[in-house]
Design a protein around this motif. Structure first.
Motif, short mmCIF file in Angstrom:
data_model
loop_
_atom_site.label_atom_id
_atom_site.label_comp_id
_atom_site.label_asym_id
_atom_site.label_seq_id
_atom_site.Cartn_x
_atom_site.Cartn_y
_atom_site.Cartn_z
N TYR A 25 -39.38 -41.82 -43.71
CA TYR A 25 -40.47 -42.20 -42.83
C TYR A 25 -41.08 -43.54 -43.27
O TYR A 25 -40.89 -43.99 -44.40
N LEU A 26 -41.84 -44.15 -42.38
CA LEU A 26 -42.65 -45.29 -42.77
C LEU A 26 -43.74 -44.78 -43.70
O LEU A 26 -44.42 -43.80 -43.41
N MET A 27 -43.92 -45.44 -44.83
CA MET A 27 -44.91 -44.99 -45.83
C MET A 27 -45.22 -46.14 -46.77
O MET A 27 -44.47 -47.12 -46.87
N LEU A 28 -46.34 -45.99 -47.49
CA LEU A 28 -46.86 -47.10 -48.28
C LEU A 28 -45.98 -47.48 -49.46
O LEU A 28 -46.03 -48.62 -49.93
N MET A 29 -45.19 -46.56 -49.96
CA MET A 29 -44.36 -46.88 -51.13
C MET A 29 -43.46 -48.08 -50.83
O MET A 29 -43.21 -48.91 -51.70
N ARG A 30 -42.99 -48.19 -49.58
CA ARG A 30 -42.11 -49.29 -49.20
C ARG A 30 -42.67 -50.19 -48.11
O ARG A 30 -42.19 -51.30 -47.92
N ASN A 31 -43.65 -49.70 -47.38
CA ASN A 31 -44.17 -50.42 -46.21
C ASN A 31 -45.66 -50.66 -46.38
O ASN A 31 -46.49 -50.11 -45.65
N GLU A 32 -46.02 -51.48 -47.38
CA GLU A 32 -47.42 -51.65 -47.75
C GLU A 32 -48.28 -52.26 -46.64
O GLU A 32 -49.50 -52.09 -46.63
N ALA A 33 -47.66 -52.95 -45.68
CA ALA A 33 -48.43 -53.54 -44.58
C ALA A 33 -49.16 -52.48 -43.77
O ALA A 33 -50.16 -52.78 -43.10
N LEU A 34 -48.72 -51.23 -43.83
CA LEU A 34 -49.39 -50.16 -43.10
C LEU A 34 -50.86 -50.03 -43.52
O LEU A 34 -51.70 -49.61 -42.72
N ALA A 35 -51.17 -50.40 -44.76
CA ALA A 35 -52.55 -50.27 -45.25
C ALA A 35 -53.49 -51.22 -44.53
O ALA A 35 -54.72 -51.04 -44.61
N ARG A 36 -52.96 -52.23 -43.84
CA ARG A 36 -53.83 -53.16 -43.12
C ARG A 36 -54.32 -52.59 -41.79
O ARG A 36 -55.22 -53.16 -41.16
N LEU A 37 -53.72 -51.49 -41.36
CA LEU A 37 -54.11 -50.87 -40.11
C LEU A 37 -55.25 -49.89 -40.33
O LEU A 37 -55.28 -49.19 -41.34
N ARG A 38 -56.16 -49.82 -39.37
CA ARG A 38 -57.25 -48.85 -39.41
C ARG A 38 -57.06 -47.91 -38.24
O ARG A 38 -56.96 -48.33 -37.09
N THR A 39 -57.00 -46.62 -38.54
CA THR A 39 -56.69 -45.64 -37.51
C THR A 39 -57.77 -44.56 -37.43
O THR A 39 -58.50 -44.32 -38.40
N ARG A 40 -57.82 -43.92 -36.27
CA ARG A 40 -58.73 -42.79 -36.07
C ARG A 40 -58.06 -41.80 -35.14
O ARG A 40 -57.52 -42.19 -34.10
N PHE A 41 -58.08 -40.52 -35.53
CA PHE A 41 -57.44 -39.47 -34.75
C PHE A 41 -58.49 -38.50 -34.24
O PHE A 41 -59.36 -38.05 -35.00
N ASP A 42 -58.43 -38.16 -32.95
CA ASP A 42 -59.36 -37.21 -32.34
C ASP A 42 -58.65 -35.88 -32.14
O ASP A 42 -57.67 -35.80 -31.41
N ASP A 43 -59.16 -34.84 -32.80
CA ASP A 43 -58.50 -33.54 -32.74
C ASP A 43 -58.46 -32.97 -31.32
O ASP A 43 -57.47 -32.37 -30.91
N ALA A 44 -59.55 -33.15 -30.59
CA ALA A 44 -59.66 -32.53 -29.28
C ALA A 44 -58.68 -33.13 -28.28
O ALA A 44 -58.11 -32.42 -27.44
N THR A 45 -58.48 -34.44 -28.35
CA THR A 45 -57.64 -35.12 -27.35
C THR A 45 -56.29 -35.55 -27.90
O THR A 45 -55.44 -36.01 -27.15
N HIS A 46 -56.11 -35.44 -29.22
CA HIS A 46 -54.88 -35.89 -29.90
C HIS A 46 -54.67 -37.40 -29.76
O HIS A 46 -53.55 -37.90 -29.90
N ARG A 47 -55.75 -38.12 -29.49
CA ARG A 47 -55.63 -39.57 -29.33
C ARG A 47 -55.75 -40.26 -30.69
O ARG A 47 -56.65 -39.97 -31.48
N LEU A 48 -54.81 -41.16 -30.92
CA LEU A 48 -54.84 -42.00 -32.11
C LEU A 48 -55.17 -43.41 -31.67
O LEU A 48 -54.52 -43.97 -30.78
N THR A 49 -56.17 -44.00 -32.31
CA THR A 49 -56.47 -45.40 -32.07
C THR A 49 -56.11 -46.18 -33.33
O THR A 49 -56.35 -45.73 -34.45
#
Length: 259
Positions: free
Chosen positions: A64-88
């Protein structure tokens, strides 16, 4: 009862999408024999992995994409809503993705974004996977709940000679009140929370190169596993636990060692 000093839950975190940013929680409702709620519900496959959502089996994190090899992922800010399953997803403070991950269209939208965000790091077309019931995309087969001792993180600062953000360790429960590295000797012990939750410590957590990435900047600026190995003779920091009895957990709750 053990005479271990009072242990406090300093913070609770979940990681709805493997490799993406953490979310702080004030409370969490754990289920007996379950995973930490809302944690590692999704993962982004880095090229074909053979993962079968009908008959899931644990795969190494390199699938999978993960920080061990894909450190650029840490520059993204995400938020997940349980009720709607929406990821921003925000990149550099600007909206990048707003997708319902419960739908094929939403998962494809996140995968399409990753094609442009990490074009040189993909081994094939990315695919967003949803964890089927009873399965999560944890690093460990038995990584139900991960615990981080903040005193051990502070001691790690002495080993690397630099400040260390505890979020580098991507834990669910961050604990105060333990001596540095005391958690490593708690394998087999049971922690009981004020609301009745019981967690049995099952194994130490061996740290990987993901901890070398600053979770705020995405820069690979430290060598934490190497420093742990050179200073302590192992690369362990934190532990995994299974949920013997479910119930509520809150930031600030006390824990006691029983048995």
């Amino acid at each position: 009862m053990s005479q271990t000093p009072d242990i406090r839950i300093a913070a609770l975190y979940r990681y709805p999408v493997k490799g993406l940013s953490p979310e702080a929680l004030e409370t969490a409702e754990l289920e007996t024999s379950g995973y930490f709620p809302g944690d590692r519900l999704y993962a982004i496959e880095n090229g074909p992995s053979g993962f079968n959502e009908t008959v899931p089996r644990h795969l190494p994190k390199v699938a999978y994409l993960m920080l061990m090899r894909n450190e650029a992922l840490a520059r993204l800010r995400t938020r997940f809503d349980d009720a709607t399953h929406r990821l921003t997803v925000e990149e550099n403070g600007a909206p990048a993705v707003d997708a319902d991950l419960s739908t094929a269209e939403g998962r494809e939208a996140l995968a399409d974004f990753m094609k442009g965000f990490l074009p040189q790091e993909l081994r094939g077309a990315p695919r967003v996977l949803a964890a089927p019931p009873g399965y999560r995309f944890t690093d460990s087969r038995t990584g139900y709940v991960s615990l981080i001792n903040r005193a051990s993180v502070a001691a790690t600062e002495d080993l690397v000679g630099a400040p260390v953000d505890p979020l580098r360790f991507r834990g669910n429960l961050y604990l105060d009140g333990l001596a540095p590295w005391a958690e490593l000797d708690m394998v087999g012990r049971v922690l009981e929370a004020e609301g009745g939750v019981r967690l049995k410590v099952t194994s130490r957590t061996v740290r990987c190169a993901a901890t070398n990435v600053d979770p705020q900047t995405g820069q690979r600026d430290l060598s934490i596993p190497k420093a742990l190995m050179e200073g302590l003779g192992h690369a362990d920091c934190g532990v995994y636990a299974e949920v013997l009895a479910g119930g509520p957990l809150r930031a600030g709750d006390g824990l006691r060692v029983i048995g």
